[in-house]
Design a protein around this motif. Structure first.
Motif, PDB file in Angstrom:
ATOM      1  N   TRP A 178      43.433  34.571   4.253  1.00  0.00           N
ATOM      2  CA  TRP A 178      43.677  35.332   5.478  1.00  0.00           C
ATOM      3  C   TRP A 178      42.357  35.823   6.068  1.00  0.00           C
ATOM      4  O   TRP A 178      42.113  35.714   7.277  1.00  0.00           O
ATOM      5  CB  TRP A 178      44.597  36.503   5.147  1.00  0.00           C
ATOM      6  CG  TRP A 178      45.100  37.314   6.289  1.00  0.00           C
ATOM      7  CD1 TRP A 178      44.912  37.100   7.629  1.00  0.00           C
ATOM      8  CD2 TRP A 178      45.911  38.490   6.180  1.00  0.00           C
ATOM      9  NE1 TRP A 178      45.549  38.076   8.359  1.00  0.00           N
ATOM     10  CE2 TRP A 178      46.164  38.932   7.503  1.00  0.00           C
ATOM     11  CE3 TRP A 178      46.440  39.199   5.106  1.00  0.00           C
ATOM     12  CZ2 TRP A 178      46.930  40.071   7.758  1.00  0.00           C
ATOM     13  CZ3 TRP A 178      47.209  40.326   5.364  1.00  0.00           C
ATOM     14  CH2 TRP A 178      47.456  40.755   6.674  1.00  0.00           C
ATOM     15  N   ALA A 179      41.493  36.359   5.215  1.00  0.00           N
ATOM     16  CA  ALA A 179      40.192  36.844   5.673  1.00  0.00           C
ATOM     17  C   ALA A 179      39.395  35.720   6.318  1.00  0.00           C
ATOM     18  O   ALA A 179      38.774  35.898   7.379  1.00  0.00           O
ATOM     19  CB  ALA A 179      39.418  37.449   4.503  1.00  0.00           C
ATOM     20  N   ASP A 180      39.407  34.540   5.697  1.00  0.00           N
ATOM     21  CA  ASP A 180      38.682  33.398   6.254  1.00  0.00           C
ATOM     22  C   ASP A 180      39.259  32.982   7.602  1.00  0.00           C
ATOM     23  O   ASP A 180      38.521  32.694   8.553  1.00  0.00           O
ATOM     24  CB  ASP A 180      38.737  32.209   5.288  1.00  0.00           C
ATOM     25  CG  ASP A 180      37.874  32.412   4.058  1.00  0.00           C
ATOM     26  OD1 ASP A 180      37.005  33.318   4.080  1.00  0.00           O
ATOM     27  OD2 ASP A 180      38.080  31.695   3.063  1.00  0.00           O
ATOM     28  N   ALA A 181      40.598  32.949   7.687  1.00  0.00           N
ATOM     29  CA  ALA A 181      41.247  32.501   8.924  1.00  0.00           C
ATOM     30  C   ALA A 181      40.952  33.443  10.080  1.00  0.00           C
ATOM     31  O   ALA A 181      40.734  33.000  11.220  1.00  0.00           O
ATOM     32  CB  ALA A 181      42.751  32.385   8.708  1.00  0.00           C
ATOM     33  N   ASP A 182      40.937  34.757   9.798  1.00  0.00           N
ATOM     34  CA  ASP A 182      40.720  35.733  10.869  1.00  0.00           C
ATOM     35  C   ASP A 182      39.255  36.142  11.007  1.00  0.00           C
ATOM     36  O   ASP A 182      38.924  36.940  11.897  1.00  0.00           O
ATOM     37  CB  ASP A 182      41.590  36.965  10.627  1.00  0.00           C
ATOM     38  CG  ASP A 182      42.988  36.818  11.209  1.00  0.00           C
ATOM     39  OD1 ASP A 182      43.150  37.096  12.410  1.00  0.00           O
ATOM     40  OD2 ASP A 182      43.900  36.416  10.475  1.00  0.00           O
ATOM     41  N   GLY A 183      38.411  35.636  10.137  1.00  0.00           N
ATOM     42  CA  GLY A 183      36.985  35.931  10.254  1.00  0.00           C
ATOM     43  C   GLY A 183      36.625  37.369   9.960  1.00  0.00           C
ATOM     44  O   GLY A 183      35.772  37.963  10.638  1.00  0.00           O
ATOM     45  N   VAL A 184      37.275  37.969   8.941  1.00  0.00           N
ATOM     46  CA  VAL A 184      36.962  39.341   8.562  1.00  0.00           C
ATOM     47  C   VAL A 184      36.566  39.393   7.089  1.00  0.00           C
ATOM     48  O   VAL A 184      36.812  38.448   6.338  1.00  0.00           O
ATOM     49  CB  VAL A 184      38.167  40.283   8.805  1.00  0.00           C
ATOM     50  CG1 VAL A 184      38.568  40.276  10.276  1.00  0.00           C
ATOM     51  CG2 VAL A 184      39.357  39.906   7.927  1.00  0.00           C
ATOM     52  N   GLN A 185      35.974  40.500   6.695  1.00  0.00           N
ATOM     53  CA  GLN A 185      35.578  40.689   5.302  1.00  0.00           C
ATOM     54  C   GLN A 185      36.760  41.195   4.479  1.00  0.00           C
ATOM     55  O   GLN A 185      37.484  42.093   4.908  1.00  0.00           O
ATOM     56  CB  GLN A 185      34.440  41.696   5.203  1.00  0.00           C
ATOM     57  CG  GLN A 185      34.001  41.999   3.771  1.00  0.00           C
ATOM     58  CD  GLN A 185      32.977  43.123   3.709  1.00  0.00           C
ATOM     59  OE1 GLN A 185      32.551  43.655   4.728  1.00  0.00           O
ATOM     60  NE2 GLN A 185      32.597  43.504   2.498  1.00  0.00           N
ATOM     61  N   LEU A 186      36.957  40.603   3.305  1.00  0.00           N
ATOM     62  CA  LEU A 186      37.937  41.117   2.350  1.00  0.00           C
ATOM     63  C   LEU A 186      37.216  42.093   1.434  1.00  0.00           C
ATOM     64  O   LEU A 186      36.281  41.716   0.722  1.00  0.00           O
ATOM     65  CB  LEU A 186      38.547  39.978   1.527  1.00  0.00           C
ATOM     66  CG  LEU A 186      39.471  40.386   0.374  1.00  0.00           C
ATOM     67  CD1 LEU A 186      40.691  41.151   0.902  1.00  0.00           C
ATOM     68  CD2 LEU A 186      39.908  39.167  -0.420  1.00  0.00           C
ATOM     69  N   ARG A 187      37.637  43.332   1.454  1.00  0.00           N
ATOM     70  CA  ARG A 187      37.023  44.342   0.599  1.00  0.00           C
ATOM     71  C   ARG A 187      37.767  44.395  -0.731  1.00  0.00           C
ATOM     72  O   ARG A 187      38.949  44.729  -0.756  1.00  0.00           O
ATOM     73  CB  ARG A 187      37.027  45.694   1.298  1.00  0.00           C
ATOM     74  CG  ARG A 187      36.036  45.758   2.450  1.00  0.00           C
ATOM     75  CD  ARG A 187      36.208  46.988   3.297  1.00  0.00           C
ATOM     76  NE  ARG A 187      35.113  47.132   4.241  1.00  0.00           N
ATOM     77  CZ  ARG A 187      35.005  46.477   5.394  1.00  0.00           C
ATOM     78  NH1 ARG A 187      35.956  45.631   5.740  1.00  0.00           N
ATOM     79  NH2 ARG A 187      33.972  46.661   6.186  1.00  0.00           N
ATOM     80  N   VAL A 188      37.074  44.062  -1.801  1.00  0.00           N
ATOM     81  CA  VAL A 188      37.661  43.987  -3.139  1.00  0.00           C
ATOM     82  C   VAL A 188      37.275  45.238  -3.919  1.00  0.00           C
ATOM     83  O   VAL A 188      36.088  45.558  -4.056  1.00  0.00           O
ATOM     84  CB  VAL A 188      37.190  42.720  -3.872  1.00  0.00           C
ATOM     85  CG1 VAL A 188      37.820  42.643  -5.256  1.00  0.00           C
ATOM     86  CG2 VAL A 188      37.539  41.464  -3.064  1.00  0.00           C
ATOM     87  N   ILE A 189      38.279  45.945  -4.429  1.00  0.00           N
ATOM     88  CA  ILE A 189      38.052  47.193  -5.158  1.00  0.00           C
ATOM     89  C   ILE A 189      37.944  46.887  -6.651  1.00  0.00           C
ATOM     90  O   ILE A 189      38.916  46.423  -7.266  1.00  0.00           O
ATOM     91  CB  ILE A 189      39.194  48.192  -4.911  1.00  0.00           C
ATOM     92  CG1 ILE A 189      39.423  48.399  -3.415  1.00  0.00           C
ATOM     93  CG2 ILE A 189      38.894  49.516  -5.616  1.00  0.00           C
ATOM     94  CD1 ILE A 189      38.267  48.970  -2.661  1.00  0.00           C
TER      95      ILE A 189
END
Length: 268
Positions: free
Chosen positions: A225-236
């Motif tokens: 999803w992050a790749d498709a929308d061009g956003v950063q996935l924040r991993v905790i």
């Protein structure tokens, strides 16, 4: 400020931090309640926003009328009614798990009514599904039905968190929901998953996940999803599915950072 919204077949309990800042509406996951987002609501309030959290019908302090079953359609309508009741203009929607699925569905149905979406430990409603993932969605509810009611809260808690304190808290919360209601809630969660090739989130998007989330396809769906929308996935780090319970401060910081980033972009 706490409030009650009458919805005919349900009463909806909410907590509104008030103020003139941008409204941020927190929606919890299946079997949980708004207390799971209490720390994050306080954090956005401290950062100058208006934090609002609510209990889905049949969860927490919100009720569900006798003979009424939990449905995705009613839950989605409840969110819309809450936005209308509080006269929120383009609220930022923050949702965990089912709350994330519900918030995605709201944005998909009303793209002009929300000002941002933060999905926390939630699968991608519009994303592609493999044959195995489709089968898993169909079989999940029947498999859950086979688990004795006395064991279900413990199993769900063990699968949802990492730290002993978080597991104990989640187990106690799950234990307050009758199994028959939880099964309806699970079916509603699955019903929000509706792949649509080429769909992109039409408003600012933020994604947060625990690095030890083992729920469904979340750990694979959210990076896609992050790749498709061009956003950063924040991993905790060190957090499971309910990241707010395992790592409250880190989750709060991630959400505030995402929202502040949108505001900074707007100022630019």
């Amino acid at each position: 400020m706490t409030g009650i919204l009458q919805r005919g077949t349900a009463t909806i309990h909410y907590v509104d931090g008030g103020g003139s800042g941008r409204p941020v509406v927190f929606t919890h996951g299946a079997g949980m309640d708004s207390e799971s987002f209490a720390a994050q609501a306080r954090a956005v309030q401290d950062a100058g926003y208006r934090g609002i959290r609510w209990d889905l019908r049949g969860h927490g302090a919100s009720t569900l009328a006798a003979g009424t079953r939990f449905s995705a359609e009613d839950a989605l309508a409840d969110l819309g009614a809450l936005v209308d009741e509080l006269r929120l203009q383009h609220p930022i929607l923050v949702g965990h798990s089912l709350g994330g699925n519900l918030s995605q569905a709201y944005v998909r149905a009303h793209p002009d009514r929300a000002g941002g979406l933060v999905a926390v430990g939630s699968t991608w409603n519009a994303g592609p599904l493999s044959a195995g993932e489709r089968l898993g969605l169909r079989l999940a509810a029947p498999m859950l039905r086979l688990i004795p009611a006395s064991r279900l809260p413990g199993l769900m808690a063990d699968a949802s968190a990492v730290t002993p304190e978080a597991i104990d808290s989640i187990r106690a919360t799950f234990a307050r929901m009758p199994k028959r209601v939880f099964l309806d809630v699970w079916r509603a969660t699955a019903s929000f998953v509706a792949p649509e090739a080429g769909y992109r989130t039409p408003i600012p998007l933020g994604l947060v996940v625990g690095d030890r989330d083992r729920t469904g396809n979340i750990r694979t769906a959210m990076p896609a999803w992050a790749d498709a929308d061009g956003v950063q996935l924040r991993v905790i780090p060190g957090a499971g599915h309910v990241v707010m319970a395992d790592a409250a401060d880190a989750t709060s910081a991630a959400i505030v950072h995402i929202i502040r980033g949108w505001d900074a972009e707007g100022d630019g």
